[in-house]
Design a protein around this motif. Structure first.
Motif, PDB file in Angstrom:
ATOM      1  N   ASP A  83       0.857  -1.191   0.000  1.00  0.00           N
ATOM      2  CA  ASP A  83       0.000   0.000   0.000  1.00  0.00           C
ATOM      3  C   ASP A  83       0.897   1.245   0.000  1.00  0.00           C
ATOM      4  OD1 ASP A  83      -1.687   2.102   0.500  1.00  0.00           O
ATOM      5  OD2 ASP A  83      -2.829   1.076   2.079  1.00  0.00           O
ATOM      6  N   ASN A 117       0.165   4.372  -0.043  1.00  0.00           N
ATOM      7  CA  ASN A 117      -0.258   5.392   0.928  1.00  0.00           C
ATOM      8  C   ASN A 117       0.382   5.126   2.289  1.00  0.00           C
ATOM      9  OD1 ASN A 117      -1.835   6.733  -0.903  1.00  0.00           O
ATOM     10  ND2 ASN A 117      -3.716   5.668  -0.341  1.00  0.00           N
ATOM     11  N   ASP A 118       0.379   3.835   2.647  1.00  0.00           N
ATOM     12  CA  ASP A 118       0.984   3.439   3.925  1.00  0.00           C
ATOM     13  C   ASP A 118       2.492   3.677   3.898  1.00  0.00           C
ATOM     14  OD1 ASP A 118       1.100   2.250   6.501  1.00  0.00           O
ATOM     15  OD2 ASP A 118       1.722   0.360   5.595  1.00  0.00           O
ATOM     16  N   GLN A 155       3.366   7.333   4.421  1.00  0.00           N
ATOM     17  CA  GLN A 155       3.239   7.747   5.819  1.00  0.00           C
ATOM     18  C   GLN A 155       4.416   7.236   6.650  1.00  0.00           C
ATOM     19  OE1 GLN A 155       0.832   9.895   7.134  1.00  0.00           O
ATOM     20  NE2 GLN A 155       2.416   9.879   8.724  1.00  0.00           N
ATOM     21  N   ASP A 178       7.987  -0.412  12.761  1.00  0.00           N
ATOM     22  CA  ASP A 178       7.699   0.217  11.469  1.00  0.00           C
ATOM     23  C   ASP A 178       8.987   0.572  10.727  1.00  0.00           C
ATOM     24  OD1 ASP A 178       4.968   0.041  11.642  1.00  0.00           O
ATOM     25  OD2 ASP A 178       4.710   2.051  12.507  1.00  0.00           O
TER      26      ASP A 178
END
Length: 381
Positions: free
Chosen positions: A6, A8-9, A12, A26
């Motif tokens: 993803d 978008n992920d 971020q 992360d």
């Protein structure tokens, strides 16, 4: 590209890492994505570059009107504006049909202001005719006085007096494309003029009101004289001020913007409708219409032209091209009409090479350019 990633992920995660807010788990996940996916790696490198430039863009914190005026006043007879150097980065195109790139543009705004740099004098694509253009004053008797880099403000004022024109009659100061000018009126009021601007003014204010006429863009720092109001006529509007500072932008075929920095001004249209502005407020009169619409404005964006910067946020390429022509005295042609609707975010710095600007704009990947017959022709990549 792995369909299970993803983006978008990923974006971020990159923002969190660059701003020091990413967690250990992360962080390991992002490192793994960068190592095994080429598109993620490219995105990481691009956003790293944008973030690395953020410290170079200190304009928003450092811009002070009075300091800018003092710098300009020292060079009042030099047409190029004073500006602090700005580091080059790339433009971020705004693609409405692709939410990932739209979000990337928004993310870039978080991690740093995105700058496209340009310079003002000796541009690669300037024609010989453009280089010879001078700032000039057409006196009330028709005589032309050139304000060259060798002339001082006192020098051309003396030429005007020697011409023995009526001191209260109109004289016209014209600033061509690619230049700007700053000077002081007889009453002590100070004026900055942007490129492609024209100001009509008397040598002395001999009437009940101090009245000027403007086409283009100018910043006014008005000397306080309560007994003699100061007014600017612009595109059918009357702007009246007493001891104040404000900016007016009113180019052909564009809306008129009046922005108040200090004091208060009253703006009146041809119908007699009147709007009073307080500091931080502006008014817009759409081109061809007299309706006055009040709104807040961003001082950094509006006044940045005095330091040779033009910020554009999600702005159409067509308008960016118009400003480039005005600032650098270079003709710009969009080969494909559909190009005019492309949106970009960034800034122009006219103290940098003009070819730098077009290279950076092209680096977005959406467009390319070439020089044809003395024009910069932009086409789709």
């Amino acid at each position: 590209m792995n369909n299970y990633i993803d983006m978008n992920d990923v974006e971020q995660l990159i923002i969190d890492k660059l701003t020091g807010q990413i967690g250990e788990e992360d962080d390991l996940r992002l490192e793994d994505l960068i190592a095994r996916d080429q598109e993620v790696e490219q995105l990481w490198q691009q956003m790293q570059q944008v973030y690395a430039m953020r410290k170079a863009v200190s304009f928003e914190q450092s811009f002070k009107v009075e300091d800018a005026w003092l710098a300009l006043q020292k060079k009042v007879n030099i047409p190029d504006p004073v500006a602090e150097p700005v580091t080059d980065t790339v433009a971020i195109p705004i693609r409405r049909s692709n939410t990932s790139w739209l979000r990337y543009g928004m993310a870039a705004a978080v991690v740093g202001v995105i700058i496209i740099s340009v310079y003002f004098l000796n541009g690669l694509y300037r024609s010989q005719d453009a280089v010879t253009k001078n700032i000039q004053i057409k006196l009330a008797n028709g005589n032309i006085v050139h304000a060259s880099t060798q002339d001082s403000l006192a020098g051309w004022m003396q030429k005007a007096r020697d011409a023995k024109v009526d001191p209260g009659a109109w004289n016209t100061l014209t600033v061509p494309a690619g230049k700007s000018y700053a000077f002081q009126l007889a009453d002590g009021s100070k004026v900055w003029l942007n490129a492609v601007s024209e100001l009509r003014f008397p040598l002395l204010f001999t009437r009940a009101e101090r009245t000027l006429e403007l086409k283009g863009e100018a910043y006014f720092k008005v000397a306080h004289q309560a007994s003699q109001p100061f007014t600017v006529q612009v595109n059918g509007l009357t702007v009246q001020a007493l001891g104040t500072e404000f900016n007016i932008k009113s180019y052909n075929n564009e809306s008129t913007f009046i922005s108040l920095v200090k004091g208060s001004v009253a703006v009146t249209n041809a119908k007699g409708e009147r709007v009073v502005l307080l500091p931080g407020e502006g008014v817009i009169a759409a081109n061809g219409h007299s309706f006055l619409q009040k709104q807040q404005f961003d001082e950094t964006t509006v006044l940045s032209w005095m330091q040779g910067l033009y910020f554009f946020r999600n702005e159409k390429l067509q308008q960016i091209a118009v400003v480039a022509e005005r600032w650098f005295d270079v003709r710009v042609q969009l080969q494909d009409a559909s190009l005019s609707g492309l949106h970009f975010t960034g800034a122009m710095d006219r103290n940098k090479p003009v070819n730098n600007f077009f290279n950076m704009l092209a680096s977005s990947g959406d467009i390319r350019y070439e020089v044809k017959d003395g024009k910069v022709v932009i086409s789709r990549n």
